[in-house]
Scaffold this active site. Structure first.
Site, PDB file in Angstrom:
ATOM      1  N   ASN A 147      -9.988  -0.969  -2.473  1.00  0.00           N
ATOM      2  CA  ASN A 147      -8.784  -0.920  -2.292  1.00  0.00           C
ATOM      3  C   ASN A 147      -7.486  -1.153  -2.994  1.00  0.00           C
ATOM      4  O   ASN A 147      -7.443  -2.477  -3.851  1.00  0.00           O
ATOM      5  CB  ASN A 147      -8.242  -1.609  -1.174  1.00  0.00           C
ATOM      6  N   CYS A 193       1.062  -1.443   0.074  1.00  0.00           N
ATOM      7  CA  CYS A 193      -0.204   0.299   0.102  1.00  0.00           C
ATOM      8  C   CYS A 193       0.343   1.441   0.338  1.00  0.00           C
ATOM      9  O   CYS A 193       0.489   2.423  -0.626  1.00  0.00           O
ATOM     10  CB  CYS A 193      -0.648  -0.390   1.438  1.00  0.00           C
ATOM     11  N   HIS A 227      -4.009   6.633   1.323  1.00  0.00           N
ATOM     12  CA  HIS A 227      -4.524   6.369   0.933  1.00  0.00           C
ATOM     13  C   HIS A 227      -5.285   5.387   1.040  1.00  0.00           C
ATOM     14  O   HIS A 227      -6.082   5.476   1.958  1.00  0.00           O
ATOM     15  CB  HIS A 227      -3.257   4.340   1.539  1.00  0.00           C
TER      16      HIS A 227
END
Ligand code: UT7
Length: 341
Positions: free
Chosen positions: A298, A119, A268
């Site tokens: 995501n 991430c 994020h």
């Protein structure tokens, strides 16, 4: 003074929309739109078709970023590709992308670097590109974050905690040299290897002999326990909010640019609740946060460059603005960057 700035942004998500209801209706997962939306803010995500990989998604985003920068692929000095879903175990996705961009045909054999930081991979890549450009080692570096999660999700009730969160997509930026007083002002990355198993997809363990168990005929056998991603969601959540708050505060203190002077926060997109919690702790007003988790889920390394691309395209992100980026994820790894656009 030589600075490094983002000269172009691009993004691409595959056309197939998979809603929360589709996870139940098409894949038979025992979940609900209400559970997913309440916990994460996700309404739908995109899944790529079989045959499409992260480099192909990345190539579409990169082509757009180059166009928006007014550059050709042959102007690049380096390609950095952040992904946790590369085509192969090795080589990485960056060399796939190099060929797709026509650089091999053009005889421009630029360096290709893959970043395996999940991430926070894009911010690790942005920091690396910034340092290369500022040092004079490169004029233009392409940084791509791209993921094809859909191929490696356990799309069953057993895997629902992870499978309901992730989606496919790619974002790209070109980091270029400039003498103007702008660009990436700050970047810092961090990691805490004690939590390497809290969010991981092992597939194999190279310390074992053989590294994948084999049957009598020599075929590899991968236990579902390690074949699919495993996540201790609560632990990740708790550490994410703490580390993200710390990383943003350190960035502000180091640069002496504080909340009221920052125009946009590009965090994020792991969970809307994580970002809202961080924003509350740091007194960041909701209107300064940009989200795309509701429509893409995501997308790991792609979340921040996708946010950049969309915010530039819809006019929210304009030259002169100060932008704080922050990410946290598997490793644990994290990063923050302050950019004067
Ligand atoms: O970018 C990577 C970084 N990742 C993250 O930042 C993720 C951070 N963590 C989270 O966002 C949250 O922990 C999750 C959204 C993943 C999970 O939310 P939670 O409130 O922590 O739920 P939980 O994992 O504790 O599960 C609660 C219940 C369980 O049922 P029981 O054991 O209480 O009966 C789960 O089996 O919810 C169940 N559950 C689901 N139910 C419906 C888990 N996933 C699902 C699902 N649909 N998709």
């Amino acid at each position: 003074m030589r600075n490094a700035y983002i000269s172009g942004t691009g993004g691409y998500v595959p056309p197939r929309v998979v809603t929360n209801e589709d996870l139940t209706n098409e894949y038979g997962i025992e979940t609900s739109d209400e559970w997913i939306q309440q916990r994460t803010g996700i309404k739908e995500r995109r899944f790529a078709e079989a045959g499409v990989g992260s480099a192909e998604l990345g190539a579409k985003a990169a082509t757009m970023a180059l166009e928006n920068a007014g550059l050709k692929a042959t102007d690049l000095d380096m390609i950095i590709f952040a992904t946790l879903s590369p085509e192969y175990h090795f080589p990485g996705s960056a060399v796939f992308l190099q060929e797709m961009l026509g650089l091999c045909d053009a005889g421009k054999f630029v360096g290709c670097l893959d970043i395996r930081n999940q991430c926070s991979g894009f911010l690790y890549g942005l920091g690396t590109a910034t340092s290369m450009v500022k040092s004079g080692a490169a004029e233009h570096v392409l940084v791509v974050g791209g993921e094809t999660h859909s191929a490696a999700l356990d799309l069953s009730t057993r895997g629902r905690t992870v499978a309901s969160l992730f989606g496919d997509g790619a974002g790209a930026v070109v980091v270029s040299a400039t003498d103007e007083d702008r660009g990436v002002r700050y970047w810092k990355c961090g990691a805490d290897g004690r939590f390497k198993d809290a969010l991981s997809q092992r597939v194999w363990d190279i310390r074992n002999r053989p590294f994948i168990p084999q049957d009598a005929e020599g075929n590899g056998l991968v236990d579902p326990e390690i074949m699919w991603a495993h996540m201790d969601g609560r632990k990740v959540f708790k550490h994410a909010v703490t580390r993200m708050c710390e990383a943003v505060m350190e960035a502000c203190q180091t640069t002496e640019v504080f909340g009221p002077d920052i125009d946009l926060f590009l965090f994020h997109q792991a969970n809307m609740r994580i970002n809202q919690y961080v924003a509350k702790q740091l007194f960041i007003p909701e209107e300064k946060l940009v989200h795309n988790i509701h429509k893409y889920g995501n997308t790991t390394a792609a979340t921040i460059p996708l946010l950049m691309w969309e915010a530039v395209a819809d006019g929210r992100l304009k030259p002169g603005m100060k932008v704080m980026c922050c990410a946290f994820g598997s490793g644990f790894t994290w990063g923050a960057s302050l950019i004067e656009w």
